[in-house]
Design an enzyme around this catalytic site. Structure first.
Site, PDB file in Angstrom:
ATOM      1  N   ARG A  80       0.670  -1.193  -0.419  1.00 51.90           N
ATOM      2  CA  ARG A  80      -0.403   0.104  -0.032  1.00 51.90           C
ATOM      3  C   ARG A  80       0.957   1.260  -0.279  1.00 51.90           C
ATOM      4  NH1 ARG A  80      -5.565  -0.370   3.584  1.00 51.90           N
ATOM      5  NH2 ARG A  80      -5.535   2.110   2.540  1.00 51.90           N
TER       6      ARG A  80
ATOM      7  N   LYS B  63      -0.438 -20.148   3.842  1.00 57.45           N
ATOM      8  CA  LYS B  63      -0.931 -20.454   4.878  1.00 57.45           C
ATOM      9  C   LYS B  63      -2.096 -19.123   5.566  1.00 57.45           C
ATOM     10  CE  LYS B  63      -0.219 -23.201   8.663  1.00 57.45           C
ATOM     11  NZ  LYS B  63       0.901 -22.276   9.731  1.00 57.45           N
TER      12      LYS B  63
ATOM     13  N   HIS C 162       4.486 -24.646   3.413  1.00 56.70           N
ATOM     14  CA  HIS C 162       6.854 -24.630   3.583  1.00 56.70           C
ATOM     15  C   HIS C 162       6.940 -26.452   4.079  1.00 56.70           C
ATOM     16  CE1 HIS C 162       6.832 -23.585   7.310  1.00 56.70           C
ATOM     17  NE2 HIS C 162       7.962 -24.370   7.080  1.00 56.70           N
TER      18      HIS C 162
ATOM     19  N   LYS D  27      10.787 -28.442   2.346  1.00 61.86           N
ATOM     20  CA  LYS D  27      11.755 -29.050   2.805  1.00 61.86           C
ATOM     21  C   LYS D  27      12.455 -30.606   2.116  1.00 61.86           C
ATOM     22  CE  LYS D  27      10.201 -27.479   7.331  1.00 61.86           C
ATOM     23  NZ  LYS D  27      11.417 -26.599   7.680  1.00 61.86           N
TER      24      LYS D  27
ATOM     25  N   GLU E 224       9.637 -27.775  18.307  1.00 60.28           N
ATOM     26  CA  GLU E 224       9.893 -26.631  18.585  1.00 60.28           C
ATOM     27  C   GLU E 224      10.179 -25.907  20.041  1.00 60.28           C
ATOM     28  OE1 GLU E 224       8.396 -23.340  15.457  1.00 60.28           O
ATOM     29  OE2 GLU E 224       6.426 -24.515  16.650  1.00 60.28           O
TER      30      GLU E 224
ATOM     31  N   ASP F  67      -2.912 -24.555  13.474  1.00 62.31           N
ATOM     32  CA  ASP F  67      -1.190 -24.008  12.656  1.00 62.31           C
ATOM     33  C   ASP F  67      -0.341 -25.160  12.199  1.00 62.31           C
ATOM     34  OD1 ASP F  67       0.758 -21.357  12.293  1.00 62.31           O
ATOM     35  OD2 ASP F  67       1.894 -22.388  14.171  1.00 62.31           O
TER      36      ASP F  67
ATOM     37  N   HIS G 177       1.089 -29.274   7.983  1.00 61.27           N
ATOM     38  CA  HIS G 177       2.766 -28.989   7.680  1.00 61.27           C
ATOM     39  C   HIS G 177       2.485 -31.184   8.517  1.00 61.27           C
ATOM     40  CE1 HIS G 177       3.692 -25.523   7.420  1.00 61.27           C
ATOM     41  NE2 HIS G 177       4.102 -24.706   8.604  1.00 61.27           N
TER      42      HIS G 177
ATOM     43  N   LYS H  84       5.062 -26.029  21.003  1.00 59.40           N
ATOM     44  CA  LYS H  84       6.558 -24.920  20.781  1.00 59.40           C
ATOM     45  C   LYS H  84       6.921 -24.964  22.349  1.00 59.40           C
ATOM     46  CE  LYS H  84       4.335 -22.145  17.512  1.00 59.40           C
ATOM     47  NZ  LYS H  84       5.183 -22.444  15.999  1.00 59.40           N
TER      48      LYS H  84
HETATM   49  C1  BG6 Z   1       4.681 -22.470  10.929  1.00 61.78           C
HETATM   50  C2  BG6 Z   1       3.630 -22.137  11.744  1.00 61.78           C
HETATM   51  O1  BG6 Z   1       3.754 -23.113   9.378  1.00 61.78           O
HETATM   52  O2  BG6 Z   1       5.679 -23.222  10.809  1.00 61.78           O
HETATM   53  C3  BG6 Z   1       4.682 -22.054  12.900  1.00 61.78           C
HETATM   54  O3  BG6 Z   1       2.299 -21.337  11.337  1.00 61.78           O
HETATM   55  C4  BG6 Z   1       5.707 -22.931  12.708  1.00 61.78           C
HETATM   56  O4  BG6 Z   1       3.723 -21.440  13.947  1.00 61.78           O
HETATM   57  C5  BG6 Z   1       6.213 -22.717  11.308  1.00 61.78           C
HETATM   58  O5  BG6 Z   1       6.831 -21.953  13.655  1.00 61.78           O
HETATM   59  C6  BG6 Z   1       6.909 -24.482  11.287  1.00 61.78           C
HETATM   60  O6  BG6 Z   1       8.301 -23.889  10.735  1.00 61.78           O
HETATM   61  P1  BG6 Z   1       9.634 -24.542  10.620  1.00 61.78           P
HETATM   62  O7  BG6 Z   1      10.037 -24.662   8.812  1.00 61.78           O
HETATM   63  O8  BG6 Z   1      10.605 -23.924  11.073  1.00 61.78           O
HETATM   64  O9  BG6 Z   1      10.059 -26.178  10.299  1.00 61.78           O
END
Ligand code: BG6
Length: 484
Positions: A51, A148, A178, A182, A216, A235, A240, A331
């Site tokens: 914007r 996402k 994503h 990988k 994580e 999430d 994933h 997390k």
């Molecule tokens: C994202 C989530 O899609 O993937 C995050 O929204 C998460 O919460 C992340 O931390 C993890 O991705 P990676 O590649 O670091 O394992």
């Protein structure tokens, strides 16, 4: 071993949300690395759109800083940085309004691939698709890339799919997960379908169970507002972990082709049995000695959102009947680690003494960090004293065997963006796949919401709540250690 680089066709890539976090942190540094690797042809061009009013020079400066901040520019590749920035332009566009669209239409060249990356909040996906259409900017060869989260539940995902379908064919829509970009996730397919060794054993007759862990160490940090409405189920699991489960469980596709692969993944999702309440554990991290609690980070003292989830999933088909898949993600856990563990059954009859030891094989596919595979095999413990069995790893760390430190391996975003330009949808989710994943997820969430379940608290730096360990213990199994 240097990777083989095949340049993609010339393109105009428009990044909506071009000044945002994802563009600066992932997309542009990723494109820069592909540029350095020689994959971007001389005619490739990137247009940042957002914007605020900004000149090309100001935008290039912003992106130059991002390349430094996020490690793509290291001071030694200044010439590359300068050349790369010359390919970048900026156009101020109002996604909801009229301004900027004419300028964009004019800027796009004929006879090159047009890709539009929606690196914006999901509320703007529909409006952007509509504007591209009504301004005559997108044609039947254009591609859109949607980030996402794709919907919040089945209803919103369906609505979004229907909106996008008004303006684009499915073959033009690239929904990003994503994890599929990988390297090791793709390797899962290479390992399963490129070797005769595994596939004959890859079923309930020989596999006792599968564990999928995505742990994580970070907390929700500044993303509390989004995350508190989402939680680990939406999430991470719906997308994933679901993808990892699908690639592990699916039937061999007839060929490595986008629809063949996605058809097989879809069949797995449709075969998932609804998860029983007793097969599910939700957790939320408490405060540590120097870290805030989830509720503090999310700024919601009464939050019942889960930052951890573990569950046992049954797949109702011939291949997997009786072999559960255990999933966990969270997390602020003890380690940052993503892996798939395939635990085989013991041989049907042991010729050794009972006290000789267990001899079940275990294949671990490490997605991150330290990408690789190891296979626990049973051997005789060397030395005198009779036949004692021990399990030793056949360890294959990809960086060691391929003689690379991994720095030439494109990260997930780099690969996915190049696949968009190449027009290859294999690593992107199809609309029906996303909807099926929500259709499985929704009743589980509705279940705990209607019961008013609260997550179990767990201490940061652990493997999650005690109850998650019990989830496997009650089946006589255990999670693989979460080693930092
Ligand atoms: C994202 C989530 O899609 O993937 C995050 O929204 C998460 O919460 C992340 O931390 C993890 O991705 P990676 O590649 O670091 O394992």
């Amino acid at each position: 071993m240097a990777s083989r680089v095949i340049p993609v066709d010339p393109f105009d890539l428009v990044i909506f949300g071009g000044t945002g976090d994802l563009a600066r942190r992932k997309i542009l540094p990723g494109l820069f690395r592909r540029y350095c690797a020689g994959q971007m042809p001389a005619e490739a061009r990137i247009i940042g759109a957002a914007r605020s009013d900004m000149s090309n020079t100001e935008y290039r400066r912003l992106i130059g800083e991002a390349l430094e901040e996020f490690g793509a520019a290291d001071g030694k590749n200044q010439k590359d940085v300068t050349e790369f920035l010359q390919r970048i332009e900026y156009i101020a566009i109002d996604a909801m309004g009229k301004s900027g669209w004419k300028a964009l239409a004019k800027a796009l060249r004929k006879n090159v691939v047009h890709a539009f990356n929606f690196s914006v909040g999901p509320a703007l996906f529909g409006p952007l698709a509509e504007r591209l259409h009504e301004n005559g900017i997108a044609d039947t060869q254009s591609r859109i890339v949607v980030e996402k989260p794709f919907g919040h539940d089945l209803a919103s995902a369906k609505e979004l799919n229907a909106t996008l379908a008004q303006y684009f064919d499915e073959r033009q829509i690239y929904r990003i997960d994503h994890y599929l970009g990988k390297e090791t996730v793709q390797n899962l397919m290479a390992v399963r379908f490129g070797n005769i060794l595994f596939e004959p054993l890859w079923n309930a007759q020989y596999i006792d169970h599968v564990q999928i862990t995505v742990a994580e160490t970070v907390g929700v940090g500044g993303r509390g507002e989004y995350y508190d409405k989402s939680g680990a189920m939406r999430d991470m699991v719906q997308n994933h972990l679901m993808q990892l489960l699908c690639l592990t469980a699916m039937e061999p596709p007839a060929k490595f082709d986008p629809n063949a692969v996605r058809d097989e993944k879809l069949k797995v999702i449709r075969a998932l049995r609804p998860v029983a309440n007793g097969d599910l554990v939700r957790g939320q991290y408490s405060a540590g000695s120097d870290t805030p609690s989830y509720a503090e980070e999310a700024e919601n003292p009464s939050s019942t959102t889960e930052s951890f989830i573990a569950m046992k999933i049954d797949i109702e088909n011939w291949r997997w009947n009786g072999t559960p898949f255990y999933l966990r993600t969270g997390k602020r856990m003890r380690a940052r680690l993503s892996e798939i563990v395939v635990r085989f059954k013991e041989p049907p009859h042991s010729i050794f003494d009972e006290d000789a030891g267990s001899n079940a094989n275990e294949l671990t596919i490490r997605l991150q960090p330290n990408e690789g595979m190891d296979m626990m095999v049973t051997i005789k413990e060397p030395g005198p004293g009779g036949m004692r069995l021990v399990q030793v790893p056949l360890d294959m760390t990809f960086a060691d065997v391929l003689g690379s430190d991994g720095s030439d391996v494109p990260d997930a975003y780099e690969r996915l963006i190049m696949d968009v330009i190449r027009g290859n949808q294999t690593l992107f989710m199809r609309g029906d796949e996303v909807e099926a994943a929500w259709a499985w997820t929704d009743p589980i969430i509705e279940g705990w919401e209607s019961r008013g379940d609260k997550p179990n608290l767990y201490e940061p730096g652990t493997a999650g709540p005690e109850e998650a360990l019990m989830l496997m213990h009650k089946d006589g199994r255990r999670w693989r250690d979460l080693k930092p």
